[in-house]
Design an enzyme around this catalytic site. Structure first.
Site, PDB file in Angstrom:
ATOM      1  N   VAL A  73       0.831  -1.205   0.000  1.00 14.90           N
ATOM      2  CA  VAL A  73       0.000   0.000   0.000  1.00 14.90           C
ATOM      3  C   VAL A  73       0.864   1.252   0.000  1.00 14.90           C
ATOM      4  O   VAL A  73       0.578   2.226  -0.705  1.00 14.90           O
ATOM      5  CB  VAL A  73      -0.960  -0.017   1.211  1.00 14.90           C
ATOM      6  CG1 VAL A  73      -1.646   1.342   1.375  1.00 14.90           C
ATOM      7  CG2 VAL A  73      -2.010  -1.115   1.048  1.00 14.90           C
ATOM      8  N   GLU A  74       1.934   1.239   0.778  1.00 20.28           N
ATOM      9  CA  GLU A  74       2.765   2.440   0.923  1.00 20.28           C
ATOM     10  C   GLU A  74       3.519   2.790  -0.354  1.00 20.28           C
ATOM     11  O   GLU A  74       3.510   3.949  -0.787  1.00 20.28           O
ATOM     12  CB  GLU A  74       3.759   2.251   2.074  1.00 20.28           C
ATOM     13  CG  GLU A  74       3.145   2.277   3.451  1.00 20.28           C
ATOM     14  CD  GLU A  74       2.608   3.645   3.842  1.00 20.28           C
ATOM     15  OE1 GLU A  74       3.077   4.661   3.289  1.00 20.28           O
ATOM     16  OE2 GLU A  74       1.707   3.691   4.698  1.00 20.28           O
ATOM     17  N   THR A  75       4.199   1.821  -0.951  1.00 20.14           N
ATOM     18  CA  THR A  75       5.091   2.143  -2.078  1.00 20.14           C
ATOM     19  C   THR A  75       5.021   1.141  -3.223  1.00 20.14           C
ATOM     20  O   THR A  75       5.928   1.097  -4.045  1.00 20.14           O
ATOM     21  CB  THR A  75       6.561   2.235  -1.604  1.00 20.14           C
ATOM     22  OG1 THR A  75       6.973   0.955  -1.086  1.00 20.14           O
ATOM     23  CG2 THR A  75       6.735   3.308  -0.546  1.00 20.14           C
TER      24      THR A  75
END
Length: 342
Positions: A132-134
């Site tokens: 989700v983050e990167t």
């Protein structure tokens, strides 16, 4: 972070005017030396020198080469837009992210397994947060951290104190990790590396998981894996305990439970007594929160437990935590299918 609430109209007007004025101000001062230009930055340099024995001349030179970025102020001040849970979910729980998660897990299975043993956090949760983050380290941000944090620390009054603290942490982190102040890139908010840690979290929770003598969140997937596991453990992850379960309501008197937010405060037994029934087996003494997600015109009810709340310490959004949870389940299913076929 993707916002999904709408600030008041008056606030949007104020922020818009503030951004325009600030952008004009920062464009005018971008290339000027700090010592002659910004007394508040000069005071910050003195603070770093007095409190942390930072080399004032070297720091002034770094600030003189730092760029103020007006577009960062626009990005961070942009009015939040309302989207439904299913719209938000599609951004992160989709075929591309699931396949990327499977590939990431297959490549780093040993590191993920070790993190589970040490920190008690399942592999799929760590994979999903990084996804989700990167998008598994493929999109870590292109803003110099020094530019981003300096812009926000001195030209974003609403949260200037927070970003000055993060700038201070970044300067200390750079000295500790021995990297150039102007060399590290990340998000427009100053988050760094594969797991998108803010500098204070980098200093507090990041670990050298590959034991190569340095903590390298931008470049080491192993360090990112261990650091996410350590972060969640430090915030109270409960090994072997559930994250969230679907629920159904036999009553419409839900608001008192919804109003208390995402912190798990209500014993499941109390919710049962109010007509809110979990659809999986959960003991009555387990503390939970009642969560409501809307898909088009329909409503989903969930019970979120301690581990769900811990995920929101990474990003304080119900949508975010539920996306991590659902992506984690999908990646685990893909991994089980993959190992079975082999």
């Amino acid at each position: 972070m993707i916002k999904h609430s709408i600030p008041g109209y008056t606030l949007r007007q104020i922020l818009f005017v503030s951004v325009i004025l600030t952008a004009h101000h920062t464009v005018c001062m971008a290339a000027q030396p700090v010592s002659a230009l910004r007394p508040e930055i000069k005071r910050f340099v003195i603070h770093m020198s007095n409190q942390h024995s930072y080399d004032a001349d070297a720091l002034e030179e770094a600030f003189a080469r730092t760029n103020f970025r007006p577009e960062i102020l626009k990005l961070i001040s942009a009015p939040a837009t309302a989207i439904s849970w299913d719209e938000y979910r599609k951004r992160f729980v989709n075929t591309q992210r699931i396949k990327g998660g499977l590939d990431f897990w297959n490549k780093y299975a040993a590191e993920l397994g070790l993190a589970r043993k040490i920190y008690g956090v399942p592999e799929e949760i760590i994979v999903a947060i990084i996804g989700v983050e990167t998008s598994y380290g493929t999109s870590t941000g292109n803003y110099r951290i020094m530019d981003a944090l300096t812009t926000l620390a001195f030209d974003f009054p609403r949260r200037a104190d927070y970003f000055r603290e993060e700038l201070e942490s970044y300067l200390l982190l750079a000295r500790e990790q021995q990297f150039g102040l102007l060399d590290v890139k990340g998000s427009y908010a100053g988050a760094i590396g594969i797991p998108q840690f803010m500098p204070s979290s980098y200093r507090r929770y990041a670990v050298d998981f590959d034991h190569d003598g340095e903590i390298n969140l931008p470049g080491s997937a192993a360090d990112a894996i261990g650091s996410v596991g350590n972060y969640l453990k430090e915030y109270g992850w409960e090994a072997g305990k559930p994250v969230a379960v679907r629920a159904q309501a036999r009553s419409e008197n839900l608001q008192e439970f919804l109003d208390t937010g995402i912190e798990p405060l209500h014993p499941v037994g109390k919710l049962r007594g109010a007509g809110i029934i979990p659809l999986d087996s959960v003991s009555d003494d387990t503390l939970s929160s009642l969560l409501e997600l809307k898909i088009q015109e329909k409503r989903q009810l969930w019970l979120g437990f301690r581990n769900f709340y811990v995920i929101t310490r990474y990003n304080r959004s119900t949508f975010y935590a539920m996306s991590v949870f659902e992506l984690a389940k999908a990646v685990r299913a893909a991994r089980l299918s993959y190992t079975t076929e082999r």
